[in-house]
Design a protein around this motif. Structure first.
Motif, PDB file in Angstrom:
ATOM      1  N   PHE A 221     102.712 -76.648  19.482  1.00  0.00           N
ATOM      2  CA  PHE A 221     101.608 -76.588  18.529  1.00  0.00           C
ATOM      3  C   PHE A 221     101.569 -77.873  17.704  1.00  0.00           C
ATOM      4  CE2 PHE A 221     102.567 -72.275  19.595  1.00  0.00           C
ATOM      5  CZ  PHE A 221     101.350 -71.612  19.576  1.00  0.00           C
ATOM      6  N   ASP A 222     100.369 -78.414  17.535  1.00  0.00           N
ATOM      7  CA  ASP A 222     100.197 -79.680  16.831  1.00  0.00           C
ATOM      8  C   ASP A 222     100.056 -79.438  15.324  1.00  0.00           C
ATOM      9  OD1 ASP A 222      99.697 -82.241  16.029  1.00  0.00           O
ATOM     10  OD2 ASP A 222      98.070 -82.612  17.460  1.00  0.00           O
ATOM     11  N   TRP A 223     101.201 -79.201  14.671  1.00  0.00           N
ATOM     12  CA  TRP A 223     101.156 -78.925  13.241  1.00  0.00           C
ATOM     13  C   TRP A 223     100.701 -80.148  12.446  1.00  0.00           C
ATOM     14  CZ3 TRP A 223     103.989 -81.881   9.918  1.00  0.00           C
ATOM     15  CH2 TRP A 223     105.097 -82.565  10.428  1.00  0.00           C
ATOM     16  N   THR A 224     100.907 -81.345  12.988  1.00  0.00           N
ATOM     17  CA  THR A 224     100.466 -82.551  12.268  1.00  0.00           C
ATOM     18  C   THR A 224      98.943 -82.624  12.203  1.00  0.00           C
ATOM     19  OG1 THR A 224     100.546 -83.924  14.281  1.00  0.00           O
ATOM     20  CG2 THR A 224     102.539 -83.821  12.928  1.00  0.00           C
ATOM     21  N   ARG A 225      98.262 -82.096  13.235  1.00  0.00           N
ATOM     22  CA  ARG A 225      96.792 -82.086  13.218  1.00  0.00           C
ATOM     23  C   ARG A 225      96.281 -81.035  12.233  1.00  0.00           C
ATOM     24  NH1 ARG A 225      92.533 -79.886  16.140  1.00  0.00           N
ATOM     25  NH2 ARG A 225      93.823 -78.838  17.722  1.00  0.00           N
ATOM     26  N   LEU A 226      96.951 -79.887  12.164  1.00  0.00           N
ATOM     27  CA  LEU A 226      96.592 -78.896  11.157  1.00  0.00           C
ATOM     28  C   LEU A 226      96.729 -79.492   9.757  1.00  0.00           C
ATOM     29  CD1 LEU A 226      95.929 -75.974  10.235  1.00  0.00           C
ATOM     30  CD2 LEU A 226      98.389 -75.519  10.304  1.00  0.00           C
ATOM     31  N   GLU A 227      97.793 -80.238   9.564  1.00  0.00           N
ATOM     32  CA  GLU A 227      98.022 -80.852   8.264  1.00  0.00           C
ATOM     33  C   GLU A 227      96.938 -81.881   7.932  1.00  0.00           C
ATOM     34  OE1 GLU A 227     101.795 -82.801   5.917  1.00  0.00           O
ATOM     35  OE2 GLU A 227     101.420 -83.496   7.963  1.00  0.00           O
ATOM     36  N   SER A 228      96.681 -82.810   8.850  1.00  0.00           N
ATOM     37  CA  SER A 228      95.757 -83.906   8.571  1.00  0.00           C
ATOM     38  C   SER A 228      94.294 -83.476   8.542  1.00  0.00           C
ATOM     39  CB  SER A 228      95.947 -85.036   9.584  1.00  0.00           C
ATOM     40  OG  SER A 228      95.648 -84.587  10.904  1.00  0.00           O
ATOM     41  N   GLU A 229      93.922 -82.548   9.440  1.00  0.00           N
ATOM     42  CA  GLU A 229      92.516 -82.163   9.533  1.00  0.00           C
ATOM     43  C   GLU A 229      92.128 -81.050   8.561  1.00  0.00           C
ATOM     44  OE1 GLU A 229      91.825 -83.278  14.283  1.00  0.00           O
ATOM     45  OE2 GLU A 229      91.491 -81.225  13.573  1.00  0.00           O
ATOM     46  N   VAL A 230      93.093 -80.212   8.187  1.00  0.00           N
ATOM     47  CA  VAL A 230      92.756 -79.034   7.378  1.00  0.00           C
ATOM     48  C   VAL A 230      93.450 -79.021   6.016  1.00  0.00           C
ATOM     49  CG1 VAL A 230      92.823 -76.509   7.278  1.00  0.00           C
ATOM     50  CG2 VAL A 230      92.303 -77.660   9.434  1.00  0.00           C
ATOM     51  N   LEU A 231      94.779 -79.043   6.018  1.00  0.00           N
ATOM     52  CA  LEU A 231      95.510 -78.787   4.777  1.00  0.00           C
ATOM     53  C   LEU A 231      95.390 -79.907   3.747  1.00  0.00           C
ATOM     54  CD1 LEU A 231      98.667 -77.106   6.329  1.00  0.00           C
ATOM     55  CD2 LEU A 231      96.764 -75.990   5.138  1.00  0.00           C
ATOM     56  N   ILE A 232      95.498 -81.130   4.180  1.00  0.00           N
ATOM     57  CA  ILE A 232      95.393 -82.240   3.227  1.00  0.00           C
ATOM     58  C   ILE A 232      94.013 -82.299   2.587  1.00  0.00           C
ATOM     59  CG2 ILE A 232      95.366 -84.770   3.015  1.00  0.00           C
ATOM     60  CD1 ILE A 232      97.744 -84.867   4.902  1.00  0.00           C
ATOM     61  N   PRO A 233      92.927 -82.256   3.362  1.00  0.00           N
ATOM     62  CA  PRO A 233      91.596 -82.255   2.724  1.00  0.00           C
ATOM     63  C   PRO A 233      91.391 -81.083   1.757  1.00  0.00           C
ATOM     64  CG  PRO A 233      91.390 -82.725   5.057  1.00  0.00           C
ATOM     65  CD  PRO A 233      92.808 -82.312   4.830  1.00  0.00           C
ATOM     66  N   LEU A 234      91.830 -79.892   2.152  1.00  0.00           N
ATOM     67  CA  LEU A 234      91.640 -78.729   1.290  1.00  0.00           C
ATOM     68  C   LEU A 234      92.403 -78.862  -0.019  1.00  0.00           C
ATOM     69  CD1 LEU A 234      91.774 -75.755   3.831  1.00  0.00           C
ATOM     70  CD2 LEU A 234      89.759 -76.732   2.725  1.00  0.00           C
ATOM     71  N   LYS A 235      93.612 -79.380   0.031  1.00  0.00           N
ATOM     72  CA  LYS A 235      94.391 -79.571  -1.183  1.00  0.00           C
ATOM     73  C   LYS A 235      93.745 -80.594  -2.112  1.00  0.00           C
ATOM     74  CE  LYS A 235      97.841 -76.747  -1.403  1.00  0.00           C
ATOM     75  NZ  LYS A 235      97.933 -75.790  -2.532  1.00  0.00           N
ATOM     76  N   LYS A 236      92.940 -81.481  -1.542  1.00  0.00           N
ATOM     77  CA  LYS A 236      92.181 -82.449  -2.345  1.00  0.00           C
ATOM     78  C   LYS A 236      90.817 -81.898  -2.735  1.00  0.00           C
ATOM     79  CE  LYS A 236      94.360 -86.524  -0.249  1.00  0.00           C
ATOM     80  NZ  LYS A 236      94.139 -87.747   0.570  1.00  0.00           N
ATOM     81  N   GLU A 237      90.598 -80.606  -2.426  1.00  0.00           N
ATOM     82  CA  GLU A 237      89.350 -79.903  -2.709  1.00  0.00           C
ATOM     83  C   GLU A 237      88.162 -80.569  -2.020  1.00  0.00           C
ATOM     84  OE1 GLU A 237      89.000 -79.412  -6.913  1.00  0.00           O
ATOM     85  OE2 GLU A 237      90.672 -77.993  -7.005  1.00  0.00           O
ATOM     86  N   LYS A 238      88.420 -81.035  -0.795  1.00  0.00           N
ATOM     87  CA  LYS A 238      87.372 -81.625   0.033  1.00  0.00           C
ATOM     88  C   LYS A 238      87.127 -80.740   1.257  1.00  0.00           C
ATOM     89  CE  LYS A 238      88.477 -86.426  -1.193  1.00  0.00           C
ATOM     90  NZ  LYS A 238      88.881 -87.756  -0.650  1.00  0.00           N
ATOM     91  N   LYS A 239      85.934 -80.827   1.826  1.00  0.00           N
ATOM     92  CA  LYS A 239      85.662 -80.110   3.059  1.00  0.00           C
ATOM     93  C   LYS A 239      86.597 -80.590   4.164  1.00  0.00           C
ATOM     94  CE  LYS A 239      80.733 -79.080   2.434  1.00  0.00           C
ATOM     95  NZ  LYS A 239      79.378 -79.289   3.003  1.00  0.00           N
ATOM     96  N   ALA A 240      87.014 -79.658   4.996  1.00  0.00           N
ATOM     97  CA  ALA A 240      87.868 -80.006   6.138  1.00  0.00           C
ATOM     98  C   ALA A 240      87.076 -79.811   7.423  1.00  0.00           C
ATOM     99  CB  ALA A 240      89.120 -79.129   6.144  1.00  0.00           C
ATOM    100  N   PHE A 241      87.343 -80.677   8.380  1.00  0.00           N
ATOM    101  CA  PHE A 241      86.716 -80.572   9.695  1.00  0.00           C
ATOM    102  C   PHE A 241      87.816 -80.647  10.742  1.00  0.00           C
ATOM    103  CE2 PHE A 241      83.533 -82.255   6.836  1.00  0.00           C
ATOM    104  CZ  PHE A 241      82.391 -81.540   7.169  1.00  0.00           C
ATOM    105  N   TYR A 242      87.871 -79.655  11.617  1.00  0.00           N
ATOM    106  CA  TYR A 242      88.939 -79.638  12.606  1.00  0.00           C
ATOM    107  C   TYR A 242      88.403 -79.284  13.981  1.00  0.00           C
ATOM    108  CZ  TYR A 242      89.067 -74.474  12.492  1.00  0.00           C
ATOM    109  OH  TYR A 242      88.765 -73.144  12.598  1.00  0.00           O
ATOM    110  N   ARG A 243      89.186 -79.635  14.985  1.00  0.00           N
ATOM    111  CA  ARG A 243      88.866 -79.334  16.379  1.00  0.00           C
ATOM    112  C   ARG A 243      89.715 -78.152  16.839  1.00  0.00           C
ATOM    113  NH1 ARG A 243      91.097 -84.538  18.428  1.00  0.00           N
ATOM    114  NH2 ARG A 243      92.226 -84.327  16.452  1.00  0.00           N
ATOM    115  N   LYS A 244      89.212 -77.452  17.856  1.00  0.00           N
ATOM    116  CA  LYS A 244      89.921 -76.297  18.381  1.00  0.00           C
ATOM    117  C   LYS A 244      90.369 -76.549  19.823  1.00  0.00           C
ATOM    118  CE  LYS A 244      87.526 -72.641  15.778  1.00  0.00           C
ATOM    119  NZ  LYS A 244      86.752 -71.375  15.928  1.00  0.00           N
TER     120      LYS A 244
END
Length: 208
Positions: free
Chosen positions: A74-97
């Motif tokens: 599982f690519d946890w680094t992509r979850l972090e960069s695409e979802v968790l980091i933006p959300l913690k900055k209160e920004k919209k997140a965009f991710y691929r599936k």
């Protein structure tokens, strides 16, 4: 202890009014009932978006699948960069599936930084991601029940995958003193029950 989903949801809805955004990991081995628990909880939440860690599975030609590292498929680094980091900055997140049929990563899915964000899936509360979460919930169930659920969902042709690869890797994750996901959870749920109204809670660090 049987706890109503609504009781936990009422607590989380109250927290949202104060914070605006909370991120929850719902972790646990395959077939334990994580998706079932997430879906039933979601029915009582005012604003909730669910992201499945299975969407971050690596394509079949990735060398990471043969790695001995925990959760390497599982690519946890992509979850972090695409979802968790933006959300913690209160920004919209965009991710691929990850598309399990096409065996490739596709799309561009939006996550709005408000309400409750649930990250559901095994390895979701691994140590590298732990600090992004406001709450961590661990869901577990008996080995044979988990296997039966997995085979019922994926077909008997996937039995070897479950018995020889996925379940042994998950056992290693649970036993890991580095990740220690069960002990670091705020709530531990027993997922043996199929009750859509209540769940069996084994431990909680939260008063609700």
């Amino acid at each position: 202890m049987d706890i109503q989903y609504k009781k936990l949801a009422d607590y989380l809805n109250m927290v949202i009014k104060e914070r605006g955004l909370i991120i929850i990991a719902i972790d646990g081995p395959g077939g334990s009932g994580k998706s079932y628990f997430s879906d039933n909880l979601n029915r009582h939440l005012h604003k909730c978006q669910i992201i499945h860690f299975d969407d971050f599975y690596l394509e079949s030609d990735s060398e990471c699948h043969t790695s001995s590292e925990i959760g390497s498929s599982f690519d946890w680094t992509r979850l972090e960069s695409e979802v968790l980091i933006p959300l913690k900055k209160e920004k919209k997140a965009f991710y691929r599936k990850y598309d399990w049929i096409e065996d490739k990563v596709i799309g561009n899915y939006e996550v709005i930084p408000e309400g409750i964000i649930i990250i559901e899936g095994v390895y979701s509360s691994r140590i590298e991601l732990r600090d992004y979460y406001d709450y961590k919930i661990w869901v577990e169930a008996d080995y044979q029940l988990r296997l039966n659920r997995g085979i019922e969902r994926d077909g008997d042709e996937m039995r070897e995958k479950w018995e020889e690869e996925w379940m042994p890797k998950e056992i290693k994750y649970i036993a890991s003193k580095i990740h220690n996901p069960r002990e670091n959870a705020d709530i531990i749920i027993h997922g043996n029950s199929g009750d859509c109204k209540s769940f069996n809670m084994l431990k909680t660090k939260i008063c609700f």
